[in-house]
Design a protein around this motif. Structure first.
Motif, PDB file in Angstrom:
ATOM      1  N   THR A   1       0.859  -1.194   0.000  1.00  0.00           N
ATOM      2  CA  THR A   1       0.000   0.000   0.000  1.00  0.00           C
ATOM      3  C   THR A   1       0.892   1.241   0.000  1.00  0.00           C
ATOM      4  OG1 THR A   1      -0.144   0.028   2.428  1.00  0.00           O
ATOM      5  CG2 THR A   1      -1.867  -1.154   1.222  1.00  0.00           C
ATOM      6  N   ARG A   2       0.437   2.268  -0.666  1.00  0.00           N
ATOM      7  CA  ARG A   2       1.206   3.509  -0.776  1.00  0.00           C
ATOM      8  C   ARG A   2       0.237   4.683  -0.732  1.00  0.00           C
ATOM      9  NH1 ARG A   2       6.385   4.636  -3.039  1.00  0.00           N
ATOM     10  NH2 ARG A   2       6.579   6.745  -3.879  1.00  0.00           N
ATOM     11  N   GLN A   3       0.528   5.653   0.114  1.00  0.00           N
ATOM     12  CA  GLN A   3      -0.351   6.812   0.267  1.00  0.00           C
ATOM     13  C   GLN A   3       0.452   8.096   0.133  1.00  0.00           C
ATOM     14  OE1 GLN A   3      -2.944   6.693   3.625  1.00  0.00           O
ATOM     15  NE2 GLN A   3      -3.657   8.795   3.376  1.00  0.00           N
ATOM     16  N   GLN A   4      -0.080   9.021  -0.671  1.00  0.00           N
ATOM     17  CA  GLN A   4       0.563  10.315  -0.916  1.00  0.00           C
ATOM     18  C   GLN A   4      -0.347  11.414  -0.391  1.00  0.00           C
ATOM     19  OE1 GLN A   4       2.442  11.233  -4.830  1.00  0.00           O
ATOM     20  NE2 GLN A   4       0.875  12.827  -4.990  1.00  0.00           N
ATOM     21  N   THR A   5       0.216  12.235   0.488  1.00  0.00           N
ATOM     22  CA  THR A   5      -0.553  13.325   1.084  1.00  0.00           C
ATOM     23  C   THR A   5       0.119  14.660   0.766  1.00  0.00           C
ATOM     24  OG1 THR A   5      -1.238  11.897   2.908  1.00  0.00           O
ATOM     25  CG2 THR A   5      -1.525  14.265   3.204  1.00  0.00           C
ATOM     26  N   VAL A   6      -0.575  15.538   0.062  1.00  0.00           N
ATOM     27  CA  VAL A   6      -0.037  16.844  -0.312  1.00  0.00           C
ATOM     28  C   VAL A   6      -0.423  17.878   0.735  1.00  0.00           C
ATOM     29  CG1 VAL A   6      -0.083  18.681  -2.045  1.00  0.00           C
ATOM     30  CG2 VAL A   6      -0.113  16.279  -2.764  1.00  0.00           C
ATOM     31  N   ILE A   7       0.575  18.623   1.182  1.00  0.00           N
ATOM     32  CA  ILE A   7       0.346  19.688   2.171  1.00  0.00           C
ATOM     33  C   ILE A   7       0.589  21.033   1.492  1.00  0.00           C
ATOM     34  CG2 ILE A   7       1.056  20.643   4.404  1.00  0.00           C
ATOM     35  CD1 ILE A   7       2.050  17.862   5.155  1.00  0.00           C
ATOM     36  N   ASP A   8      -0.440  21.840   1.421  1.00  0.00           N
ATOM     37  CA  ASP A   8      -0.363  23.155   0.763  1.00  0.00           C
ATOM     38  C   ASP A   8      -0.591  24.245   1.802  1.00  0.00           C
ATOM     39  OD1 ASP A   8      -0.191  25.175  -1.025  1.00  0.00           O
ATOM     40  OD2 ASP A   8      -1.975  24.648  -2.189  1.00  0.00           O
ATOM     41  N   ALA A   9       0.449  25.060   2.013  1.00  0.00           N
ATOM     42  CA  ALA A   9       0.377  26.140   3.009  1.00  0.00           C
ATOM     43  C   ALA A   9       0.058  25.586   4.389  1.00  0.00           C
ATOM     44  CB  ALA A   9      -0.663  27.178   2.594  1.00  0.00           C
ATOM     45  N   GLY A  10       0.628  24.416   4.685  1.00  0.00           N
ATOM     46  CA  GLY A  10       0.445  23.812   6.000  1.00  0.00           C
ATOM     47  C   GLY A  10      -0.891  23.145   6.199  1.00  0.00           C
ATOM     48  N   VAL A  11      -1.693  23.012   5.133  1.00  0.00           N
ATOM     49  CA  VAL A  11      -3.044  22.448   5.239  1.00  0.00           C
ATOM     50  C   VAL A  11      -3.190  21.284   4.271  1.00  0.00           C
ATOM     51  CG1 VAL A  11      -5.522  22.900   5.024  1.00  0.00           C
ATOM     52  CG2 VAL A  11      -3.998  24.668   5.926  1.00  0.00           C
ATOM     53  N   VAL A  12      -3.874  20.222   4.722  1.00  0.00           N
ATOM     54  CA  VAL A  12      -4.186  19.082   3.867  1.00  0.00           C
ATOM     55  C   VAL A  12      -5.620  19.218   3.385  1.00  0.00           C
ATOM     56  CG1 VAL A  12      -4.408  16.591   3.721  1.00  0.00           C
ATOM     57  CG2 VAL A  12      -2.575  17.584   5.093  1.00  0.00           C
ATOM     58  N   ASP A  13      -5.792  19.324   2.077  1.00  0.00           N
ATOM     59  CA  ASP A  13      -7.127  19.448   1.492  1.00  0.00           C
ATOM     60  C   ASP A  13      -7.617  18.050   1.114  1.00  0.00           C
ATOM     61  OD1 ASP A  13      -9.432  19.993   0.166  1.00  0.00           O
ATOM     62  OD2 ASP A  13      -8.529  21.277  -1.372  1.00  0.00           O
ATOM     63  N   PRO A  14      -8.644  17.522   1.806  1.00  0.00           N
ATOM     64  CA  PRO A  14      -9.129  16.166   1.503  1.00  0.00           C
ATOM     65  C   PRO A  14      -9.690  16.022   0.096  1.00  0.00           C
ATOM     66  CG  PRO A  14     -10.644  17.300   2.990  1.00  0.00           C
ATOM     67  CD  PRO A  14      -9.414  18.163   2.882  1.00  0.00           C
ATOM     68  N   LEU A  15     -10.002  17.157  -0.560  1.00  0.00           N
ATOM     69  CA  LEU A  15     -10.544  17.106  -1.917  1.00  0.00           C
ATOM     70  C   LEU A  15      -9.456  17.246  -2.985  1.00  0.00           C
ATOM     71  CD1 LEU A  15     -13.748  19.311  -1.434  1.00  0.00           C
ATOM     72  CD2 LEU A  15     -13.525  16.822  -1.291  1.00  0.00           C
TER      73      LEU A  15
ATOM     74  N   ILE B   1      -3.549  10.640  -3.051  1.00  0.00           N
ATOM     75  CA  ILE B   1      -3.955   9.346  -3.604  1.00  0.00           C
ATOM     76  C   ILE B   1      -3.448   8.208  -2.728  1.00  0.00           C
ATOM     77  CG2 ILE B   1      -4.084  10.158  -5.980  1.00  0.00           C
ATOM     78  CD1 ILE B   1      -1.294   9.021  -6.435  1.00  0.00           C
ATOM     79  N   SER B   2      -4.148   7.081  -2.803  1.00  0.00           N
ATOM     80  CA  SER B   2      -3.757   5.862  -2.087  1.00  0.00           C
ATOM     81  C   SER B   2      -3.899   4.686  -3.047  1.00  0.00           C
ATOM     82  CB  SER B   2      -4.643   5.655  -0.855  1.00  0.00           C
ATOM     83  OG  SER B   2      -4.296   4.461  -0.179  1.00  0.00           O
ATOM     84  N   THR B   3      -2.857   3.890  -3.147  1.00  0.00           N
ATOM     85  CA  THR B   3      -2.877   2.738  -4.045  1.00  0.00           C
ATOM     86  C   THR B   3      -2.566   1.459  -3.275  1.00  0.00           C
ATOM     87  OG1 THR B   3      -0.538   3.037  -4.628  1.00  0.00           O
ATOM     88  CG2 THR B   3      -2.180   4.122  -6.021  1.00  0.00           C
ATOM     89  N   SER B   4      -3.059   0.348  -3.787  1.00  0.00           N
ATOM     90  CA  SER B   4      -2.822  -0.954  -3.178  1.00  0.00           C
ATOM     91  C   SER B   4      -2.566  -1.980  -4.280  1.00  0.00           C
ATOM     92  CB  SER B   4      -4.028  -1.383  -2.335  1.00  0.00           C
ATOM     93  OG  SER B   4      -3.826  -2.660  -1.772  1.00  0.00           O
ATOM     94  N   THR B   5      -1.512  -2.754  -4.127  1.00  0.00           N
ATOM     95  CA  THR B   5      -1.167  -3.768  -5.129  1.00  0.00           C
ATOM     96  C   THR B   5      -0.821  -5.083  -4.445  1.00  0.00           C
ATOM     97  OG1 THR B   5       1.175  -3.131  -5.139  1.00  0.00           O
ATOM     98  CG2 THR B   5      -0.283  -2.044  -6.739  1.00  0.00           C
ATOM     99  N   SER B   6      -0.956  -6.160  -5.204  1.00  0.00           N
ATOM    100  CA  SER B   6      -0.573  -7.493  -4.727  1.00  0.00           C
ATOM    101  C   SER B   6       0.291  -8.145  -5.788  1.00  0.00           C
ATOM    102  CB  SER B   6      -1.808  -8.356  -4.451  1.00  0.00           C
ATOM    103  OG  SER B   6      -2.582  -7.816  -3.389  1.00  0.00           O
ATOM    104  N   ASP B   7       1.439  -8.643  -5.375  1.00  0.00           N
ATOM    105  CA  ASP B   7       2.359  -9.303  -6.292  1.00  0.00           C
ATOM    106  C   ASP B   7       2.737 -10.674  -5.751  1.00  0.00           C
ATOM    107  OD1 ASP B   7       2.651  -7.152  -8.168  1.00  0.00           O
ATOM    108  OD2 ASP B   7       3.871  -6.125  -6.672  1.00  0.00           O
ATOM    109  N   SER B   8       3.176 -11.552  -6.645  1.00  0.00           N
ATOM    110  CA  SER B   8       3.651 -12.873  -6.240  1.00  0.00           C
ATOM    111  C   SER B   8       4.677 -13.348  -7.255  1.00  0.00           C
ATOM    112  CB  SER B   8       2.493 -13.871  -6.141  1.00  0.00           C
ATOM    113  OG  SER B   8       1.855 -14.038  -7.396  1.00  0.00           O
TER     114      SER B   8
END
Length: 235
Positions: free
Chosen positions: A158-172, A177-184
Motif C-alpha cells: 500500500t502507498r499513500q501520498q498526502t499533499v500539504i499546501d500552506a500547511g493544510v491538507v485538502d481532503p478534496l 492518492i492511495s494505491t494498493s497492489t498485490s504481487d507474487s
C-alpha cells in the motif's frame, strides 16, 4: 493465509499423535529408516531493502515479528543413530511480517526542492517453500542443519501520498492518492540452524533463513527470519 495456517495446524496435530504413539509408517510402504516431522517457530524478521520504495526517506521500519509452520521427511542412515549425516526434504509457510517507510514528497521549482507533503509505504510479505535439508550430528542429541530451496512469495503493498499546501491538507485535492497492489512470484531460500533432541519425538530447533529475489520493482527485498521452535517427529 488462514487456510494455510489451518491445514498446517491440522497436519501438525496428526503428526504429534503419530509421534506420541511411537510408531513408524512401515505399514504404508515407507522405509523403516525414514522419519516424518513437523513443527512451528516464532522469531524476528527483517526485510532488507524494503524501504527503497521511498525516494526521499525520512523513516524506515524493516523489522517485525514473524513465524513459520513446516513439515518434512528425512532418510536416516542404517547405522548407529547420530553417527552419519542424513538428508531430507521440507516444506512450509513463512510469514515475514510487515515493513513500512515514510518520506517527503518533494517538488522542484526553479532548481530548488521544496517539501510538498508526505509519502507512506507499507508491505506485508509471506511465502510457501520447498527445500532440501542436510542434517549433521555434532554432539550427542545435537545436530546442525542447512537447507536450500525455492519459495513462492506473496506481497501486499500500500502507498499513500498526502499533499500539504500552506500547511493544510485538502481532503478534496486529487493529488492525495492511495494505491494498493498485490504481487507474487518465485525466489530462492537458504537456511542454517541447530537442533537438540529433547526426547525421541521432540526436538528444539533454532534457525536463520533468508530469501533472495523476493518482490518486484521498488518493492524488492531480501527477507530473513531468525526463529526458535519445536519439532515433532515419528521414530
Amino acid at each position: 493465509m488462514k487456510t494455510h495456517f489451518s491445514y498446517a495446524l491440522a497436519g501438525l496435530m496428526l503428526l504429534a499423535n503419530t509421534a506420541e504413539a511411537g510408531g513408524g509408517m512401515e505399514g504404508f510402504g515407507v522405509p523403516s529408516n525414514m522419519d516424518f516431522y513437523g513443527g512451528g517457530s516464532v522469531g524476528t524478521t527483517s526485510q532488507d531493502g524494503a524501504c527503497g520504495s521511498i525516494a526521499n526517506p525520512t523513516g524506515c521500519e524493516d523489522s517485525d515479528k514473524g513465524y513459520k509452520i513446516f513439515g518434512g521427511a528425512r532418510l536416516k542412515p542404517n547405522t548407529e543413530p547420530g553417527a552419519l549425516p542424513s538428508l531430507g526434504v521440507e516444506g512450509g509457510y513463512i510469514n515475514f511480517g510487515e515493513s513500512s517507510a515514510t518520506g517527503d514528497l518533494m517538488n522542484v521549482r526553479m532548481g530548488l526542492s521544496e517539501d510538498q507533503g508526505d509519502i507512506t509505504s507499507n508491505s506485508e510479505l509471506s511465502g510457501v517453500y520447498a527445500a532440501g535439508v542436510a542434517f549433521m550430528p555434532v554432539a550427542p542429541k545435537t545436530e546442525i542443519l542447512a537447507k536450500a530451496g525455492v519459495m513462492r512469495w506473496s506481497q501486499k503493498n500500500t502507498r499513500q501520498q498526502t499533499v500539504i499546501d500552506a500547511g493544510v491538507v485538502d481532503p478534496l485535492d486529487e493529488r492525495n492518492i492511495s494505491t494498493s497492489t498485490s504481487d507474487s512470484g518465485f525466489g530462492g531460500l537458504l537456511g542454517v540452524g541447530a537442533q537438540y533432541q529433547m526426547t525421541d519425538n521432540l526436538a528444539v530447533r533454532g534457525e536463520y533463513e533468508r530469501g533472495f529475489g523476493i518482490g518486484k520493482d521498488s518493492n524488492k527485498t531480501d527477507p530473513s527470519l531468525l526463529s526458535v521452535g519445536a519439532v515433532f517427529s515419528t521414530y
